[in-house]
Design a protein around this motif. Sequence first.
Motif, PDB file in Angstrom:
ATOM      1  N   GLN A   5       4.842  13.527  -1.720  1.00  0.00           N
ATOM      2  CA  GLN A   5       5.486  12.405  -1.929  1.00  0.00           C
ATOM      3  C   GLN A   5       6.183  11.374  -1.224  1.00  0.00           C
ATOM      4  N   TYR A   6       7.288  12.255  -0.911  1.00  0.00           N
ATOM      5  CA  TYR A   6       8.410  11.796  -0.272  1.00  0.00           C
ATOM      6  C   TYR A   6       7.825  11.372   0.905  1.00  0.00           C
ATOM      7  N   SER A  13       6.946  17.321  -4.514  1.00  0.00           N
ATOM      8  CA  SER A  13       7.714  16.320  -4.589  1.00  0.00           C
ATOM      9  C   SER A  13       8.248  15.846  -3.031  1.00  0.00           C
ATOM     10  N   LEU A  16       4.879  10.308   2.413  1.00  0.00           N
ATOM     11  CA  LEU A  16       4.391   9.601   2.403  1.00  0.00           C
ATOM     12  C   LEU A  16       5.318   8.815   2.306  1.00  0.00           C
ATOM     13  N   ASP A  17       5.935   8.707   1.346  1.00  0.00           N
ATOM     14  CA  ASP A  17       6.645   7.247   0.769  1.00  0.00           C
ATOM     15  C   ASP A  17       7.580   6.485   2.059  1.00  0.00           C
ATOM     16  N   GLN A  18       7.837   7.665   2.613  1.00  0.00           N
ATOM     17  CA  GLN A  18       8.795   6.950   3.486  1.00  0.00           C
ATOM     18  C   GLN A  18       7.694   6.904   5.268  1.00  0.00           C
ATOM     19  N   ASN A  19       7.282   7.307   4.684  1.00  0.00           N
ATOM     20  CA  ASN A  19       6.206   6.694   6.154  1.00  0.00           C
ATOM     21  C   ASN A  19       5.319   5.428   5.610  1.00  0.00           C
ATOM     22  N   ILE A  20       5.048   5.273   4.407  1.00  0.00           N
ATOM     23  CA  ILE A  20       4.416   3.538   4.143  1.00  0.00           C
ATOM     24  C   ILE A  20       5.705   2.799   4.345  1.00  0.00           C
ATOM     25  N   LYS A  21       6.556   3.239   4.365  1.00  0.00           N
ATOM     26  CA  LYS A  21       7.879   1.838   4.027  1.00  0.00           C
ATOM     27  C   LYS A  21       7.627   1.826   5.427  1.00  0.00           C
ATOM     28  N   GLU A  24      -1.694   3.939   4.744  1.00  0.00           N
ATOM     29  CA  GLU A  24      -1.642   5.478   4.183  1.00  0.00           C
ATOM     30  C   GLU A  24      -3.738   5.529   3.732  1.00  0.00           C
ATOM     31  N   TYR A  70      11.917  12.522  -7.348  1.00  0.00           N
ATOM     32  CA  TYR A  70      10.797  12.395  -7.842  1.00  0.00           C
ATOM     33  C   TYR A  70       9.904  13.957  -8.590  1.00  0.00           C
TER      34      TYR A  70
END
Length: 416
Positions: free
Chosen positions: A171-172, A168, A174-179, A184, A405
């Motif tokens: 993934q959290y 979790s 990674l998602d914050q970086n992508i936003k 990626e 998550y």
Amino acid sequence: MLPISFLIKNKNKVILGLKRRQFSNLKIIDYIFKLEKEKRQKILRKKSLLAKLNPISVLIGYNINNRYLIPKATVYKNKLKLLAALLKVLANKIFNMLITIPNIPYKKVPAKNDLLLYKKLNLSYKNKLLTHWELGKKFNLFNLNFASNMAGSGFNLYLDKGAKLQRSLIQYCLDQNIKAGYIEYVLPFLVNPNSLFGTGQLPDKNKQMYFLEKDKLYLIPTAEVPLLNVFRRSLFKILDLPFKATSFTSCFRREAGSYGRKVKGLNRLHQFDKVEIIEINSDQNSYQSFNYMIRHVQKILSALNLPFRIISISAKDLGFTSALTYDFEVYSPGQDKWLEVSSVSNCTNFQANRMGLKFINKYGKKSFCHTLNGSSLAIPRLFAALIENYQFSDYIQIPKVLINYFMDNKISLKSF
């Protein structure tokens, strides 16, 4: 790597920067200059010989006085051959010394001691709290002993809710970086020596890495290595900068030294998971990128509601390639200590020079890019601080931003 041209133009600046780093081998600068002077003299000698040889070669081509000119041309060619060999030796000597010189610290880097820039400690600790390794055993989250049976000390095994929490967190992040606009990448965990040289781990960190002798490949110490090497020999347009990328990888470090045996729990591991971010920018805008990355990591830690602080690393403790580094440390109440979970660094053009990474400005001029890297975030210590800060007697609370998550709001003893 610092270009020889930079050293020549900025000798005093370089020596001052190296003194701030407490670099012990300052004599190497004068020795490099001595060899460079000798090299330039030989280059001039080479040009002089070529100026004498070229017209003779033309005459020989026209079959004019071959009998007298060929021996003379042979003498010049032999001298040139010897000069070429000497120049190669000199160039190798200079190169092998240049690659031992670290980057020059940014002017605002503190010289002697780390500088505390920010501290968020808004949680109260009324009772003595358990350490994360005690919590790991109590809630069956991870098991260092199982991993030790497989691979020796310094390895960990997550299981059940611990594995889910670790996943979790990854993934959290990674998602914050992508936003935030980071692209990626999924990368190899093995790289060749050229890749590690490009990002500055070789030769500086050679003893700290795992090397596969048969394949001549290294296990990556950080995703920074393969992520930046994606862009080796690239030429960016100024309008494409800054370029931002992220990746999750496992990282492998020997962590040589006796301290490795004394550190308990997840504080220091040979294999650990980390989400990395990098930025590539122009020389004029790299410190804007640096400030952006700092705010980004700060936002992630604030959302997790963990106590943390930001420290500007002193010149004497800077990494080999870095000109400026801020460390993020989270507070571990069970241990009553601060744990580093991120280092954000501006490496200026130090790595780009090694990798041939350039950009072309609006006037058509090519220059070396500036490269930046940061952890966003290192998972084991983040995991450790999180479960210590969110512990209760019979459950561990899950931070709000992780509930979607983790698919639950707590880890309870009742689940076992």
